[in-house]
Design a protein around this motif. Structure first.
Motif, PDB file in Angstrom:
ATOM      1  N   THR A 139       3.302  -0.378   4.676  1.00  0.00           N
ATOM      2  CA  THR A 139       2.004  -0.788   4.933  1.00  0.00           C
ATOM      3  C   THR A 139       1.420  -1.786   3.748  1.00  0.00           C
ATOM      4  O   THR A 139       1.850  -0.989   2.626  1.00  0.00           O
ATOM      5  N   TYR A 140       0.791  -2.805   4.163  1.00  0.00           N
ATOM      6  CA  TYR A 140       0.252  -3.630   3.121  1.00  0.00           C
ATOM      7  C   TYR A 140      -1.227  -3.707   3.266  1.00  0.00           C
ATOM      8  O   TYR A 140      -1.853  -3.151   4.285  1.00  0.00           O
ATOM      9  N   VAL A 141      -2.107  -4.183   2.126  1.00  0.00           N
ATOM     10  CA  VAL A 141      -3.546  -4.213   2.435  1.00  0.00           C
ATOM     11  C   VAL A 141      -3.933  -5.142   1.700  1.00  0.00           C
ATOM     12  O   VAL A 141      -3.417  -5.924   0.581  1.00  0.00           O
ATOM     13  N   SER A 142      -5.134  -5.753   2.263  1.00  0.00           N
ATOM     14  CA  SER A 142      -6.042  -6.729   1.904  1.00  0.00           C
ATOM     15  C   SER A 142      -7.184  -6.698   2.552  1.00  0.00           C
ATOM     16  O   SER A 142      -7.577  -7.030   3.656  1.00  0.00           O
ATOM     17  N   LEU A 146       0.638  -1.395  -0.022  1.00  0.00           N
ATOM     18  CA  LEU A 146       0.070   0.083  -0.046  1.00  0.00           C
ATOM     19  C   LEU A 146       0.849   1.281   0.024  1.00  0.00           C
ATOM     20  O   LEU A 146       0.992   2.107  -0.921  1.00  0.00           O
ATOM     21  N   THR A 147       1.859   1.305   0.843  1.00  0.00           N
ATOM     22  CA  THR A 147       2.322   2.618   1.352  1.00  0.00           C
ATOM     23  C   THR A 147       3.801   2.344   1.890  1.00  0.00           C
ATOM     24  O   THR A 147       3.885   1.678   2.685  1.00  0.00           O
ATOM     25  N   LEU A 148       4.842   3.125   1.558  1.00  0.00           N
ATOM     26  CA  LEU A 148       6.064   3.084   2.291  1.00  0.00           C
ATOM     27  C   LEU A 148       6.287   4.654   2.490  1.00  0.00           C
ATOM     28  O   LEU A 148       6.258   5.549   1.872  1.00  0.00           O
ATOM     29  N   LYS A 161       1.237   3.328  -3.244  1.00  0.00           N
ATOM     30  CA  LYS A 161       0.866   2.754  -4.497  1.00  0.00           C
ATOM     31  C   LYS A 161       1.778   2.542  -5.419  1.00  0.00           C
ATOM     32  O   LYS A 161       1.641   1.860  -6.324  1.00  0.00           O
ATOM     33  N   THR A 162       2.671   3.583  -5.512  1.00  0.00           N
ATOM     34  CA  THR A 162       3.586   3.802  -6.676  1.00  0.00           C
ATOM     35  C   THR A 162       4.786   3.398  -6.392  1.00  0.00           C
ATOM     36  O   THR A 162       5.190   3.172  -5.118  1.00  0.00           O
ATOM     37  N   THR A 163       5.745   3.666  -7.481  1.00  0.00           N
ATOM     38  CA  THR A 163       7.217   3.659  -7.345  1.00  0.00           C
ATOM     39  C   THR A 163       7.979   5.016  -7.409  1.00  0.00           C
ATOM     40  O   THR A 163       9.053   5.137  -7.454  1.00  0.00           O
ATOM     41  N   THR A 164       6.964   5.739  -7.419  1.00  0.00           N
ATOM     42  CA  THR A 164       7.639   7.566  -7.823  1.00  0.00           C
ATOM     43  C   THR A 164       7.086   8.118  -6.067  1.00  0.00           C
ATOM     44  O   THR A 164       5.586   8.045  -5.844  1.00  0.00           O
TER      45      THR A 164
END
Ligand SMILES: *[C@@H]1O[C@H](CO)[C@@H](O)[C@H](O)[C@H]1NC(C)=O
Ligand SMILES: *[C@@H]1O[C@H](CO)[C@@H](O)[C@H](O)[C@H]1NC(C)=O
Ligand SMILES: *[C@@H]1O[C@H](CO)[C@@H](O)[C@H](O)[C@H]1NC(C)=O
Ligand SMILES: *[C@@H]1O[C@H](CO)[C@@H](O)[C@H](O)[C@H]1NC(C)=O
Length: 341
Positions: free
Chosen positions: A120-123, A57-59, A73-76
């Motif tokens: 953070t991960y999401v499901s 989800l996010t870092l 959610k991105t690599t940017t």
């Protein structure tokens, strides 16, 4: 019936899985040194989750509690205020399992501190996350190393220092000022490590500017074996630091204490470590310990191990002596008897 049993097992295992939860791992090196040559520091964060049904989800990268960059959610990345003073000083990248944050234009102490990486991960409605941290040490290397004695006399690099036997303990202090982080010291004598029992624990004083002055002492007795040896202090204050070093050559006065018997006068030869005795009439070199053989009727003085008031041998030195020589065969710094000319 069989289908019903399988169905039950699936339900039970999903229930157990839900109770156990997912494990997010975030790994970071505990401390990181900036590179003082490039003024850059690279922080790395490795991450993962043990359940493939979860997606990234996010870092977020933080400095203390301040958000400095995030990847939603991105690599940017999106950079925040911290990265804009001066502009463009953060550069972050991310893959599915790691992220690197490169910081430039580092300043001490401004940029020293704790940097965090939260993933953070999401499901569905579950958003498990984990944070890890690294402390960044913004390196200020040593510009100068100094060596001085207990009365503050400083020694220049490569100079010659006499270990007088008038002084029982010679304390050498090695010091580096205005550094970060603190230094560690290595003392050597002719390239060999100095016995750790002669070295004190280093002392680190932090000034108002947050910079550190580190000092280390070595205490040497005036032993003849030190004569001619190179005493070197090396200070290092970060990983891969080549260090700063300073050295002196020790000399131990071979006439101190006086090796000459029977009132012989000692002088040092040009090499600085060999003694020679000038003997009074009736006594022979090298150390005036033997009576000159005589054929005349005049009686030469009896050879003596002259004794002082304390019962120990004494001499008639040209300078006051703290300790008179023991009545033993004195040896030079090389272990051989000292010789006269
Ligand atoms: C942080 O990362 C280190 C590995 O560099 C790891 O040993 C440690 O357990 C991690 N701490 C947390 C809270 O995840
Ligand atoms: C320290 O060094 C100075 C200069 O060499 C010297 O004059 C002084 O006697 C030394 N002091 C001690 C305690 O060795
Ligand atoms: C070194 O020795 C000096 C003189 O005895 C003392 O004042 C100083 O505190 C010592 N420093 C360290 C680092 O031990
Ligand atoms: C002392 O001299 C050595 C050898 O020449 C050198 O490597 C070192 O950097 C010098 N240290 C200082 C403080 O000048």
């Amino acid at each position: 019936m069989a289908e019903f049993a399988v169905f039950q097992i699936v339900i039970v295992s999903a229930f157990l899985f839900g109770l156990r939860g997912q494990t997010v791992t975030v790994n970071m090196q505990s401390s990181v040194y900036s590179n003082p040559n490039t003024d850059l520091a690279t922080l790395r964060c490795d991450f993962g989750i043990d359940d493939p049904t979860f997606s990234f989800l996010t870092l977020e990268w933080t400095f203390g509690s301040t958000l400095i960059a995030d990847f939603f959610k991105t690599t940017t990345p999106t950079y925040y205020d911290f990265c804009n003073t001066p502009a463009g000083r953060c550069s972050a990248t991310r893959t599915s399992s790691n992220s690197e944050l490169v910081l430039s234009s580092l300043e001490f102490p401004r940029d020293q501190g704790t940097y965090g990486c939260r993933v953070t991960y999401v499901s569905g409605s579950q958003t498990p996350n984990k944070q890890n941290t690294s402390s960044l040490l913004v390196v200020v290397p040593a510009a100068l190393v100094t060596l001085f004695n207990a009365s503050g006399g400083t020694f220049t690099n490569g100079s010659v220092v006499k270990l007088s036997s008038e002084v029982s303990e010679h304390i050498f202090t090695c010091q580096v000022q205005n550094i970060n982080p603190e230094a560690t010291f290595t003392w050597t004598l002719d390239g060999n490590p100095v016995d750790s029992g002669l070295i004190s624990n280093p002392v680190h004083d932090v000034g108002a500017d947050s910079l550190t002055t580190s000092s280390s002492n070595v205490t040497l007795e005036p032993k003849r074996e030190y004569g001619g040896q190179e005493l070197k202090c090396k200070a290092v204050n970060y990983e891969d630091d080549p260090g700063v070093m300073i050295s002196v050559t020790l000399i131990v006065d071979p006439c101190d204490p006086n090796p000459c018997y029977n009132g012989g006068t000692c002088s040092v030869m040009s090499d600085g470590i060999t003694a020679t005795c000038e003997c009074p009439t009736g006594f022979e070199k090298p150390l005036c310990e033997t009576k000159v053989p005589t054929t005349t009727s005049t009686t030469p003085p009896e050879p003596t191990q002259p004794t002082g008031t304390d019962g120990k041998p004494t001499t008639v030195p040209t300078t006051p002596r703290r300790t008179p020589p023991e009545p033993t065969q004195p040896t030079g710094t090389d272990g051989k008897p000292t010789t006269g000319k």
